[in-house]
Design a protein around this motif. Structure first.
Motif, PDB file in Angstrom:
ATOM      1  N   MET A   1       0.833  -1.018   0.125  1.00  0.00           N
ATOM      2  CA  MET A   1       0.038   0.005  -0.082  1.00  0.00           C
ATOM      3  C   MET A   1       0.998   1.375  -0.088  1.00  0.00           C
ATOM      4  SD  MET A   1      -2.851   0.848   2.803  1.00  0.00           S
ATOM      5  CE  MET A   1      -3.124   2.649   3.233  1.00  0.00           C
ATOM      6  N   ALA A   2       0.568   2.279  -0.834  1.00  0.00           N
ATOM      7  CA  ALA A   2       1.340   3.400  -0.987  1.00  0.00           C
ATOM      8  C   ALA A   2       1.173   4.289   0.240  1.00  0.00           C
ATOM      9  CB  ALA A   2       0.992   4.024  -2.271  1.00  0.00           C
ATOM     10  N   ARG A   3       1.953   4.975   0.695  1.00  0.00           N
ATOM     11  CA  ARG A   3       2.235   5.896   1.746  1.00  0.00           C
ATOM     12  C   ARG A   3       2.161   7.303   1.075  1.00  0.00           C
ATOM     13  NH1 ARG A   3       0.987   4.570   6.694  1.00  0.00           N
ATOM     14  NH2 ARG A   3       1.989   6.275   7.321  1.00  0.00           N
ATOM     15  N   LYS A   4       1.648   8.228   1.865  1.00  0.00           N
ATOM     16  CA  LYS A   4       1.936   9.823   1.564  1.00  0.00           C
ATOM     17  C   LYS A   4       2.917  10.352   2.097  1.00  0.00           C
ATOM     18  CE  LYS A   4      -2.968  10.323   0.845  1.00  0.00           C
ATOM     19  NZ  LYS A   4      -4.141  11.035   1.084  1.00  0.00           N
ATOM     20  N   TYR A   5       3.798  11.105   1.064  1.00  0.00           N
ATOM     21  CA  TYR A   5       4.989  11.769   1.412  1.00  0.00           C
ATOM     22  C   TYR A   5       4.945  13.167   1.155  1.00  0.00           C
ATOM     23  CZ  TYR A   5       6.902   7.288   2.396  1.00  0.00           C
ATOM     24  OH  TYR A   5       7.102   6.075   3.074  1.00  0.00           O
ATOM     25  N   LEU A   6       4.822  14.153   1.937  1.00  0.00           N
ATOM     26  CA  LEU A   6       4.959  15.648   1.827  1.00  0.00           C
ATOM     27  C   LEU A   6       6.325  16.014   1.070  1.00  0.00           C
ATOM     28  CD1 LEU A   6       3.451  18.283   1.959  1.00  0.00           C
ATOM     29  CD2 LEU A   6       3.995  18.342   4.276  1.00  0.00           C
ATOM     30  N   VAL A   7       6.639  16.774   0.226  1.00  0.00           N
ATOM     31  CA  VAL A   7       7.835  17.183  -0.205  1.00  0.00           C
ATOM     32  C   VAL A   7       7.556  18.593  -0.181  1.00  0.00           C
ATOM     33  CG1 VAL A   7       9.489  17.353  -1.970  1.00  0.00           C
ATOM     34  CG2 VAL A   7       7.872  15.482  -1.773  1.00  0.00           C
ATOM     35  N   MET A   8       8.553  19.276   0.522  1.00  0.00           N
ATOM     36  CA  MET A   8       8.568  20.818   0.728  1.00  0.00           C
ATOM     37  C   MET A   8       9.990  21.350  -0.110  1.00  0.00           C
ATOM     38  SD  MET A   8       6.150  21.383   2.919  1.00  0.00           S
ATOM     39  CE  MET A   8       6.424  22.990   3.604  1.00  0.00           C
ATOM     40  N   ALA A   9       9.463  22.131  -1.069  1.00  0.00           N
ATOM     41  CA  ALA A   9      10.710  22.825  -1.841  1.00  0.00           C
ATOM     42  C   ALA A   9      10.973  24.071  -1.438  1.00  0.00           C
ATOM     43  CB  ALA A   9      10.258  22.457  -3.251  1.00  0.00           C
ATOM     44  N   GLU A  10      12.114  24.539  -1.201  1.00  0.00           N
ATOM     45  CA  GLU A  10      12.529  25.729  -0.725  1.00  0.00           C
ATOM     46  C   GLU A  10      13.398  26.289  -1.677  1.00  0.00           C
ATOM     47  OE1 GLU A  10      12.673  27.094   3.424  1.00  0.00           O
ATOM     48  OE2 GLU A  10      12.170  24.742   4.050  1.00  0.00           O
ATOM     49  N   ARG A  11      13.331  27.425  -2.543  1.00  0.00           N
ATOM     50  CA  ARG A  11      14.364  28.005  -3.420  1.00  0.00           C
ATOM     51  C   ARG A  11      15.614  28.212  -2.790  1.00  0.00           C
ATOM     52  NH1 ARG A  11      10.528  31.746  -7.312  1.00  0.00           N
ATOM     53  NH2 ARG A  11       9.278  30.022  -7.945  1.00  0.00           N
ATOM     54  N   THR A  12      16.705  27.878  -3.562  1.00  0.00           N
ATOM     55  CA  THR A  12      18.075  28.176  -3.102  1.00  0.00           C
ATOM     56  C   THR A  12      18.437  29.472  -3.883  1.00  0.00           C
ATOM     57  OG1 THR A  12      19.090  26.815  -4.545  1.00  0.00           O
ATOM     58  CG2 THR A  12      18.494  25.811  -2.712  1.00  0.00           C
ATOM     59  N   PRO A  13      19.505  30.070  -3.787  1.00  0.00           N
ATOM     60  CA  PRO A  13      20.076  31.172  -4.383  1.00  0.00           C
ATOM     61  C   PRO A  13      20.636  30.627  -5.881  1.00  0.00           C
ATOM     62  CG  PRO A  13      21.200  31.253  -2.302  1.00  0.00           C
ATOM     63  CD  PRO A  13      20.455  29.859  -2.262  1.00  0.00           C
ATOM     64  N   LYS A  14      20.356  29.296  -6.092  1.00  0.00           N
ATOM     65  CA  LYS A  14      20.883  28.928  -7.454  1.00  0.00           C
ATOM     66  C   LYS A  14      19.546  28.836  -8.176  1.00  0.00           C
ATOM     67  CE  LYS A  14      23.832  25.451  -7.819  1.00  0.00           C
ATOM     68  NZ  LYS A  14      24.576  24.223  -7.564  1.00  0.00           N
ATOM     69  N   PHE A  15      18.286  29.341  -7.767  1.00  0.00           N
ATOM     70  CA  PHE A  15      17.084  28.975  -8.419  1.00  0.00           C
ATOM     71  C   PHE A  15      17.247  29.856  -9.611  1.00  0.00           C
ATOM     72  CE2 PHE A  15      12.671  29.863  -9.797  1.00  0.00           C
ATOM     73  CZ  PHE A  15      12.108  28.605  -9.561  1.00  0.00           C
ATOM     74  N   ASP A  16      16.590  29.265 -10.907  1.00  0.00           N
ATOM     75  CA  ASP A  16      16.465  29.976 -11.681  1.00  0.00           C
ATOM     76  C   ASP A  16      15.109  29.592 -12.365  1.00  0.00           C
ATOM     77  OD1 ASP A  16      16.851  30.032 -15.230  1.00  0.00           O
ATOM     78  OD2 ASP A  16      18.281  31.465 -14.308  1.00  0.00           O
ATOM     79  N   ASP A  17      14.583  30.523 -13.239  1.00  0.00           N
ATOM     80  CA  ASP A  17      13.040  30.262 -13.690  1.00  0.00           C
ATOM     81  C   ASP A  17      13.307  29.257 -14.807  1.00  0.00           C
ATOM     82  OD1 ASP A  17      11.727  32.095 -12.049  1.00  0.00           O
ATOM     83  OD2 ASP A  17      11.785  33.962 -13.563  1.00  0.00           O
ATOM     84  N   SER A  18      14.297  28.951 -15.459  1.00  0.00           N
ATOM     85  CA  SER A  18      14.186  28.123 -16.457  1.00  0.00           C
ATOM     86  C   SER A  18      13.810  26.502 -15.977  1.00  0.00           C
ATOM     87  CB  SER A  18      15.747  28.036 -17.193  1.00  0.00           C
ATOM     88  OG  SER A  18      16.728  27.556 -16.328  1.00  0.00           O
ATOM     89  N   VAL A  19      14.316  26.490 -14.553  1.00  0.00           N
ATOM     90  CA  VAL A  19      13.812  25.063 -14.029  1.00  0.00           C
ATOM     91  C   VAL A  19      12.327  24.878 -13.921  1.00  0.00           C
ATOM     92  CG1 VAL A  19      13.865  25.730 -11.741  1.00  0.00           C
ATOM     93  CG2 VAL A  19      14.624  23.183 -12.359  1.00  0.00           C
ATOM     94  N   ILE A  20      11.394  25.962 -13.886  1.00  0.00           N
ATOM     95  CA  ILE A  20       9.846  25.630 -13.644  1.00  0.00           C
ATOM     96  C   ILE A  20       9.305  24.821 -14.611  1.00  0.00           C
ATOM     97  CG2 ILE A  20       8.043  27.006 -13.713  1.00  0.00           C
ATOM     98  CD1 ILE A  20       9.269  29.252 -12.539  1.00  0.00           C
ATOM     99  N   GLU A  21       9.527  24.761 -15.908  1.00  0.00           N
ATOM    100  CA  GLU A  21       8.803  23.998 -16.945  1.00  0.00           C
ATOM    101  C   GLU A  21       9.211  22.599 -16.770  1.00  0.00           C
ATOM    102  OE1 GLU A  21       5.831  22.746 -18.836  1.00  0.00           O
ATOM    103  OE2 GLU A  21       6.004  24.861 -18.175  1.00  0.00           O
ATOM    104  N   PRO A  22      10.665  22.275 -16.662  1.00  0.00           N
ATOM    105  CA  PRO A  22      11.189  20.899 -16.419  1.00  0.00           C
ATOM    106  C   PRO A  22      10.411  20.340 -15.102  1.00  0.00           C
ATOM    107  CG  PRO A  22      12.917  22.134 -17.233  1.00  0.00           C
ATOM    108  CD  PRO A  22      11.685  23.086 -16.878  1.00  0.00           C
ATOM    109  N   HIS A  23      10.345  21.095 -13.965  1.00  0.00           N
ATOM    110  CA  HIS A  23       9.711  20.717 -12.609  1.00  0.00           C
ATOM    111  C   HIS A  23       8.397  20.216 -13.072  1.00  0.00           C
ATOM    112  CE1 HIS A  23       8.360  20.533  -8.601  1.00  0.00           C
ATOM    113  NE2 HIS A  23       7.656  21.183  -8.763  1.00  0.00           N
ATOM    114  N   ARG A  24       7.657  20.958 -13.708  1.00  0.00           N
ATOM    115  CA  ARG A  24       6.247  20.696 -14.130  1.00  0.00           C
ATOM    116  C   ARG A  24       5.985  19.523 -14.787  1.00  0.00           C
ATOM    117  NH1 ARG A  24       4.283  27.093 -15.022  1.00  0.00           N
ATOM    118  NH2 ARG A  24       4.016  27.725 -13.048  1.00  0.00           N
TER     119      ARG A  24
END
Length: 88
Positions: A1-24
């Motif tokens: 049976m699958a369990r639920k895992y909450l993933v919290m993502a906090e941006r780092t100084p290396k964050f760039d908008d170009s990662v948004i679409e690959p993440h989506r």
């Protein structure tokens, strides 16, 4: 049976908008595979969260570590096994 895992993502100084679409794309693929329950960004722009369905923490970690937010270092991702006691 699958369990639920909450993933919290906090941006780092290396964050760039170009990662948004690959993440989506990553999230859409998880959804299509039945491994994502929900996701969304924080309104203050500091990151977001999503809920992964997995058999155990090891499996959840493997999924989350393939997220472009993680592989590019754009965000720090924290995984919490989530035992939901009340839900709508």
């Amino acid at each position: 049976m699958a369990r639920k895992y909450l993933v919290m993502a906090e941006r780092t100084p290396k964050f760039d908008d170009s990662v948004i679409e690959p993440h989506r794309t990553f999230l859409r693929e998880l959804l299509a595979q039945g491994q994502l329950q929900e996701s969304g960004g924080f309104t203050d722009g500091t990151g977001g969260a999503y809920v992964v369905l997995a058999e155990n923490l090891t499996a959840a970690t493997a999924i989350v570590h393939s997220d472009p937010l993680h592989t590019t270092g754009a965000s720090d991702l924290t995984i919490h096994e989530w035992d939901i006691t009340v839900s709508a």
